[in-house]
Write an enzyme that holds these catalytic residues in place. Structure first.
Site, PDB file in Angstrom:
ATOM      1  N   LYS A  59     -50.383  24.963 -19.456  1.00 45.44           N
ATOM      2  CA  LYS A  59     -49.313  24.102 -19.980  1.00 45.44           C
ATOM      3  C   LYS A  59     -49.731  23.590 -21.356  1.00 45.44           C
ATOM      4  O   LYS A  59     -50.888  23.170 -21.534  1.00 45.44           O
ATOM      5  CB  LYS A  59     -49.098  22.932 -19.008  1.00 45.44           C
ATOM      6  CG  LYS A  59     -47.959  21.997 -19.389  1.00 45.44           C
ATOM      7  CD  LYS A  59     -47.770  20.913 -18.330  1.00 45.44           C
ATOM      8  CE  LYS A  59     -46.554  20.032 -18.616  1.00 45.44           C
ATOM      9  NZ  LYS A  59     -46.333  19.011 -17.567  1.00 45.44           N
ATOM     10  N   SER A  81     -41.501  18.755 -15.949  1.00 47.36           N
ATOM     11  CA  SER A  81     -41.750  19.228 -17.284  1.00 47.36           C
ATOM     12  C   SER A  81     -42.528  20.542 -17.346  1.00 47.36           C
ATOM     13  O   SER A  81     -42.496  21.220 -18.368  1.00 47.36           O
ATOM     14  CB  SER A  81     -42.486  18.156 -18.079  1.00 47.36           C
ATOM     15  OG  SER A  81     -43.763  17.904 -17.521  1.00 47.36           O
ATOM     16  N   SER A  91     -43.716  16.562 -12.175  1.00 39.45           N
ATOM     17  CA  SER A  91     -43.638  17.705 -13.091  1.00 39.45           C
ATOM     18  C   SER A  91     -44.391  18.950 -12.666  1.00 39.45           C
ATOM     19  O   SER A  91     -44.236  19.997 -13.302  1.00 39.45           O
ATOM     20  CB  SER A  91     -44.131  17.296 -14.477  1.00 39.45           C
ATOM     21  OG  SER A  91     -43.079  16.687 -15.167  1.00 39.45           O
TER      22      SER A  91
HETATM   23  N1  GLN Z   1     -39.226  13.992 -14.689  1.00 40.49           N
HETATM   24  C1  GLN Z   1     -40.159  12.899 -14.795  1.00 40.49           C
HETATM   25  C2  GLN Z   1     -40.047  12.249 -16.146  1.00 40.49           C
HETATM   26  O1  GLN Z   1     -39.280  12.736 -16.953  1.00 40.49           O
HETATM   27  C3  GLN Z   1     -41.547  13.353 -14.499  1.00 40.49           C
HETATM   28  C4  GLN Z   1     -42.200  14.008 -15.633  1.00 40.49           C
HETATM   29  C5  GLN Z   1     -43.619  14.370 -15.346  1.00 40.49           C
HETATM   30  O2  GLN Z   1     -44.063  14.361 -14.204  1.00 40.49           O
HETATM   31  N2  GLN Z   1     -44.335  14.642 -16.422  1.00 40.49           N
HETATM   32  O3  GLN Z   1     -40.680  11.269 -16.423  1.00 40.49           O
END
Ligand code: GLN
Length: 493
Positions: free
Chosen positions: A78, A158, A182
């Site tokens: 990532k 994400s 995410s």
């Molecule tokens: N969807 C969540 C957010 O936008 C989690 C994102 C994540 O785990 N990095 O904060």
């Protein structure tokens, strides 16, 4: 598709040791798959040359009977993990031109074990999002499509580049990070396995910070065994991260017996949320039936503060983000947009460098931390966080793990949720609790929706109980049978 890209990480490892193929052949097959899959937009940076060099070196070591636990295995990362000498973007324009001079601890451990870097994977900007639509490099496309329907779907977020790459067979496994879901939500959206370890299990050193008290790195793979193998290398104490925990790393792969007899599995009644698709409820009941048939005892548990988790998360995470992102000022990293004064340079740089969602989070975070609102919002969210952790502590007195759906729906179409941030935030309703409480949580592919899309079941465990969690996930995986693979429409495109 080549037979080599259809292997699991464990099969590839064993095949390399048995000299059935070389690391160079294995890497070349993945490089070709990545080139053929560019319509998915899973990668931000491809590092084919470096990968082939690393594979050749791995072949030499394997030839001498040497090599680490991941020798010659091609992985993708990532693009939130700093990689020395390889551009690291966090999906943001503000890191334009940033090439780290150091390596994140997690990736350093992977390379030290012999793994091969194929490239850096797309993500929501600074990991803020559930669809990769906030990436400045465009959205990653899910390798899956609804039955008989070519509408492009999101791969989750994400870590959407990671989930798409793993599901499409572009790498043997990938790293993700999980602040509120995410790793698990994109894993569920693409029919793969994703594990968010306990807070402190993996070092955060060298990972671009989003919300430091919630962020954790973890593996994304096609099988539970592969997740166990990768976590075994990623995990461990790191003196460079004061929140990483000096606890020994067990042999996670050895823990996979599939024997769950006598274990108590909690089913929390508060996770039955309004608007949840009926097929998600059916999936959940199926998971309960599988574990019961395998000899586990199912216990209804209560996590009474669950409905406060999402609001608490969307105060704590932006608060920490607004502070963490203060460092992008045009002086130290990446982009600089000049201005007449220093303040103007800051404004111009941050105005041009950050996207809409990141700006929204900085505004929310700054607001909830500001004088006069701190007690009303931030402090209350922190108190709720303690109550949520307390709920879990109470539940884990009676059960060994908790079973829930991973997401309230299967993957959605591009643009479907992007005009409504609250609808987007609802994706995280089942996942944020584990981050708030610091607990490990695993998503396992466990069936399909009526429209043919994969769905995931989530297991939440006690802190540092990843070995048991993986074993229960392994039992679920065995009950669910071999996970189906997406049709490779992009190769014809
Ligand atoms: N969807 C969540 C957010 O936008 C989690 C994102 C994540 O785990 N990095 O904060």
């Amino acid at each position: 598709m080549s037979a080599l890209t259809a292997l699991t990480l464990a099969e590839a490892r064993d095949g390399l040791h048995a000299r059935q193929f070389s690391a160079t052949e294995l890497t070349a097959a993945h490089v070709a798959a990545i080139e053929a899959a560019r319509p998915l937009n899973a990668f931000i940076t491809e590092t084919a040359e470096r990968a082939l060099d690393a594979a050749a070196a791995a072949d030499q070591r394997l030839g001498r009977g040497e090599g680490g636990a991941l020798e010659g295995l091609p992985l993708a990362i990532k693009d939130l993990f700093c990689t020395r000498g390889v551009a690291t973007t966090a999906g943001s324009r503000i890191l334009d031109g940033f090439v780290p001079t150091y390596e994140s601890t997690v990736t350093a451990r992977l390379w030290a074990a012999g793994a091969v870097l194929l490239g850096k994977l797309n993500l929501d900007e600074f990991a803020m999002g559930s669809s990769t639509e906030s990436s400045c490099f465009g959205t990653t496309i899910n390798p899956w499509r609804r039955a008989g329907d070519a509408t492009p779907l999101v791969a989750g977020g994400s870590s959407g580049g990671s989930s798409a790459a793993v599901a499409a067979g572009l790498c043997l496994g990938a790293t993700g990070t999980d602040t509120g879901g995410s790793i698990r939500q994109p894993a569920a959206f693409t029919g793969i396995v994703g594990l968010k370890p306990s807070y402190g299990r993996c070092s955060r050193f060298g990972i671009v910070a989003f919300a430091s008290s919630l962020d954790q790195a973890g593996p994304m793979t096609r099988t539970v065994r592969d997740a166990a193998i990768l976590l075994g290398t990623m995990a461990g104490h790191d003196p460079q991260d004061s929140t990483s925990v000096p606890a020994p790393v067990p042999d996670y792969e050895a823990a996979l017996t599939g024997d769950v007899r006598g274990l108590r599995i909690g089913v929390p009644r508060e996770y039955r949320v309004d608007g949840m698709a009926p097929e998600i409820e059916t999936l959940w009941q199926q998971g309960v039936a599988w574990l019961k048939a395998a000899g586990a005892t199912i216990v209804e548990v209560s996590l009474p503060h669950t409905h406060h988790a999402l609001p608490a998360y969307y105060i704590v995470a932006p608060a920490e983000a607004s502070s963490n992102l203060a460092r992008y000022d045009g002086v130290r990293f990446g982009l600089r947009v000049p201005g007449g004064t220093l303040d103007e340079m800051y404004e111009n740089t941050r105005g041009a460098g950050f996207g809409r969602e990141v700006k929204r989070r900085i505004l929310i975070g700054t607001y909830v931390l500001s004088h006069g609102y701190y007690d009303a919002y931030y402090l209350r969210a922190q108190k709720l966080r303690s109550l949520i952790a307390g709920d879990f502590a109470q539940a884990f007195a009676a059960v060994d793990a908790i079973l829930t759906p991973t997401t309230p729906s299967p993957a959605f179409a591009l643009g479907e949720n992007s005009d409504d941030p609250v609808a987007m935030y609802l994706n995280d309703v089942f996942t944020v609790t584990a981050n708030l409480a610091g607990l490990p949580a695993l998503s396992v592919p466990a069936g399909r929706a009526a429209n043919g899309l994969p769905l995931g079941l989530q297991l939440i465990g006690r802190a540092f109980d990843e070995a048991r969690l993986l074993n229960i996930g392994y039992a679920l995986e065995q009950a669910a049978g071999p996970a189906p693979k997406p049709a490779r429409w992009w190769e014809a495109a």
